[in-house]
Design an enzyme around this catalytic site. Structure first.
Site, PDB file in Angstrom:
ATOM      1  N   TRP A 102       0.327  -7.917  -7.741  1.00  0.00           N
ATOM      2  CA  TRP A 102      -0.278  -6.695  -7.197  1.00  0.00           C
ATOM      3  C   TRP A 102       0.186  -5.479  -7.975  1.00  0.00           C
ATOM      4  O   TRP A 102      -0.593  -4.577  -8.246  1.00  0.00           O
ATOM      5  CB  TRP A 102      -0.003  -6.576  -5.702  1.00  0.00           C
ATOM      6  CG  TRP A 102      -0.626  -7.713  -4.946  1.00  0.00           C
ATOM      7  CD1 TRP A 102       0.012  -8.670  -4.212  1.00  0.00           C
ATOM      8  CD2 TRP A 102      -2.019  -8.048  -4.879  1.00  0.00           C
ATOM      9  NE1 TRP A 102      -0.892  -9.567  -3.696  1.00  0.00           N
ATOM     10  CE2 TRP A 102      -2.136  -9.210  -4.091  1.00  0.00           C
ATOM     11  CE3 TRP A 102      -3.182  -7.476  -5.421  1.00  0.00           C
ATOM     12  CZ2 TRP A 102      -3.379  -9.819  -3.823  1.00  0.00           C
ATOM     13  CZ3 TRP A 102      -4.407  -8.071  -5.150  1.00  0.00           C
ATOM     14  CH2 TRP A 102      -4.497  -9.227  -4.365  1.00  0.00           C
ATOM     15  N   ASP A 172       2.850   0.243  -1.819  1.00  0.00           N
ATOM     16  CA  ASP A 172       1.836  -0.696  -1.362  1.00  0.00           C
ATOM     17  C   ASP A 172       2.514  -1.564  -0.300  1.00  0.00           C
ATOM     18  O   ASP A 172       3.328  -2.424  -0.631  1.00  0.00           O
ATOM     19  CB  ASP A 172       1.348  -1.530  -2.555  1.00  0.00           C
ATOM     20  CG  ASP A 172       0.347  -2.615  -2.137  1.00  0.00           C
ATOM     21  OD1 ASP A 172       0.072  -2.753  -0.926  1.00  0.00           O
ATOM     22  OD2 ASP A 172      -0.153  -3.313  -3.043  1.00  0.00           O
ATOM     23  N   LYS A 196      -3.699  -8.237   6.414  1.00  0.00           N
ATOM     24  CA  LYS A 196      -2.484  -9.043   6.481  1.00  0.00           C
ATOM     25  C   LYS A 196      -1.813  -8.904   7.860  1.00  0.00           C
ATOM     26  O   LYS A 196      -1.498  -9.885   8.487  1.00  0.00           O
ATOM     27  CB  LYS A 196      -1.481  -8.634   5.389  1.00  0.00           C
ATOM     28  CG  LYS A 196      -2.079  -8.470   3.993  1.00  0.00           C
ATOM     29  CD  LYS A 196      -2.435  -9.773   3.318  1.00  0.00           C
ATOM     30  CE  LYS A 196      -3.334  -9.657   2.109  1.00  0.00           C
ATOM     31  NZ  LYS A 196      -2.873  -8.827   1.011  1.00  0.00           N
TER      32      LYS A 196
HETATM   33  C1  LIG Z   1      -3.550  -8.467  -0.370  1.00  0.00           C
HETATM   34  C2  LIG Z   1      -2.822  -7.440  -1.149  1.00  0.00           C
HETATM   35  C3  LIG Z   1      -3.484  -6.515  -1.963  1.00  0.00           C
HETATM   36  C4  LIG Z   1      -4.983  -6.538  -2.162  1.00  0.00           C
HETATM   37  O1  LIG Z   1      -5.600  -6.081  -1.018  1.00  0.00           O
HETATM   38  P1  LIG Z   1      -7.189  -5.945  -0.923  1.00  0.00           P
HETATM   39  O2  LIG Z   1      -7.338  -5.313   0.430  1.00  0.00           O
HETATM   40  O3  LIG Z   1      -7.766  -7.309  -1.010  1.00  0.00           O
HETATM   41  O4  LIG Z   1      -7.633  -5.065  -2.021  1.00  0.00           O
HETATM   42  C5  LIG Z   1      -2.742  -5.573  -2.626  1.00  0.00           C
HETATM   43  N1  LIG Z   1      -1.408  -5.520  -2.488  1.00  0.00           N
HETATM   44  C6  LIG Z   1      -0.726  -6.388  -1.717  1.00  0.00           C
HETATM   45  C7  LIG Z   1       0.751  -6.281  -1.600  1.00  0.00           C
HETATM   46  C8  LIG Z   1      -1.414  -7.377  -1.021  1.00  0.00           C
HETATM   47  O5  LIG Z   1      -0.750  -8.237  -0.235  1.00  0.00           O
END
Ligand SMILES: *Cc1c(COP(=O)(O)O)cnc(C)c1O
Length: 360
Positions: A102, A172, A196
């Protein structure tokens, strides 16, 4: 009804009481005669839903008036572009910590809008740890420092956040928002895809310090400008209405659980059940360095692809699903988000014990 224990990394398990409430309110939301899916986002009844969602999130995370809370679309992946577009106007450089797939995407996207310096990385050992940042000198002229607070694929998590002085820290938090107590005041921006730990896919949470809004690069599209959404209170265009409604109910559920401190205790207990077993197992092996183990995503491996495949198949048959690991780690990954009941983790550990006994 046969519900499985769903260990998917995302979209992932939601609290069952929330799903039941959504089902009960599906056709007629509180006497409105409509489903939340059908109602105008400009209606009074919807205004209450989005207003309560924001209020609850503020209360749960202790978010001060100094921050905007935004309900956006586009996933965390869109934030990889929105952050640099909105923060790199006069200062055209940023510092990013590279801890997995990511952050790799965050780096690639930020490079389109300015100069990126990778200040530390754990790539040398396949991202199985969080690099030590105590001796890193962050650039005081950088627009921001970016971290991934929990690495969903590799199963690592920051235990401490770096000191970045006056430079805004951007995180993030897609896979560990609301899973442990977080001091929001440490951050300039926190963002998270909802699928998530919060709601169905299609909603992105952004918590942004007010002084960081309004200085976007000239070419920034209207929809990618935080100011657009801050000024319109997330109602510039049609928001992901139904997802925000589900998020609101997840927030209510979290309050009922005792809030984030209580949730963190349960999460630590669930994670300990798995890690304790892994540490003592002769067959299964965790893949992450002890101090950086995630509370949310637990990768582990068996000796050999054949055994991994057999485990995943037998687990699926036993109602323990979506345990296949990401291809970059292999083996298995158990994602044990807030909504995964303790009982689900117990069942998994019992299943692993039995599998180990059968394969000795
Ligand atoms: C799942 C995830 C993403 C991507 O998220 P999307 O909503 O599919 O764009 C980015 N960063 C982390 C840490 C993730 O777990």
């Amino acid at each position: 009804m046969a519900r499985v224990y769903n260990f998917s990394a995302g979209p992932s398990v939601l609290p069952e009481p929330v799903l039941q409430k959504a089902a009960a309110e599906m056709l007629d939301y509180r006497g409105s005669g409509q489903s939340v899916m059908e109602m105008s986002h400009r209606s009074k009844v919807y205004d209450e839903i989005i207003g309560e969602a924001e209020e609850l999130l503020r209360k749960l995370m202790g978010i001060s008036d100094n921050y905007h809370v935004l309900f956006l679309q586009g996933g965390a992946s869109t934030q990889f572009a929105m952050v640099p577009l909105n923060l790199m106007k006069t200062k055209k450089k940023c510092d990013i910590v590279h801890t997995g797939q990511w952050s790799k995407k965050a780096i690639a996207e930020a490079k389109r809008y300015g100069t990126v310096r990778v200040v530390a990385t754990s790539e040398d050992r396949n991202f199985s740890y969080i690099p030590d940042l105590t001796n890193v000198t962050f650039d005081p002229e950088a627009a921001y420092v970016h971290i991934t607070s929990n690495n969903t694929i590799f199963g690592t998590r920051y235990r401490e956040f770096p000191e970045t002085g006056a430079v805004p820290l951007v995180a993030d938090m897609s896979s560990n928002i609301l899973s442990e107590v977080t001091d929001v005041n440490r951050f300039g921006i926190i963002y998270a895809g909802a699928q998530k730990n919060v709601a169905p896919a299609g909603l992105t949470l952004v918590i942004i310090r007010k002084d960081l809004v309004g200085e976007a690069q000239e070419a920034t599209p209207t929809m990618l400008n935080y100011a657009t959404h801050a000024e319109a209170k997330s109602l510039y265009n049609t928001p992901p209405c139904y997802n925000i409604y589900i998020a609101k109910m997840v927030f209510e559920w979290l309050v009922e659980q005792g809030g984030i401190p209580a949730m963190q205790k349960v999460n630590e207990m669930k994670a300990a059940l798995l890690y304790d077993f892994l540490d003592n197992s002769r067959l299964f092996k965790g893949t992450v360095a002890e101090p950086h183990r995630s509370l949310m995503n637990v990768p582990f491996v068996l000796p050999g692809d054949e055994l991994n495949a057999e485990f995943i198949k037998k687990a699926t048959d036993a109602g323990l699903v979506n345990l296949k690991g990401h291809r970059s780690v292999g083996g298995m990954r158990a994602s044990i988000y807030n909504a995964m009941p303790v009982e689900g983790v117990r069942k998994l550990v019992d299943f692993m014990k039995t599998f180990e006994a059968e394969n000795n």
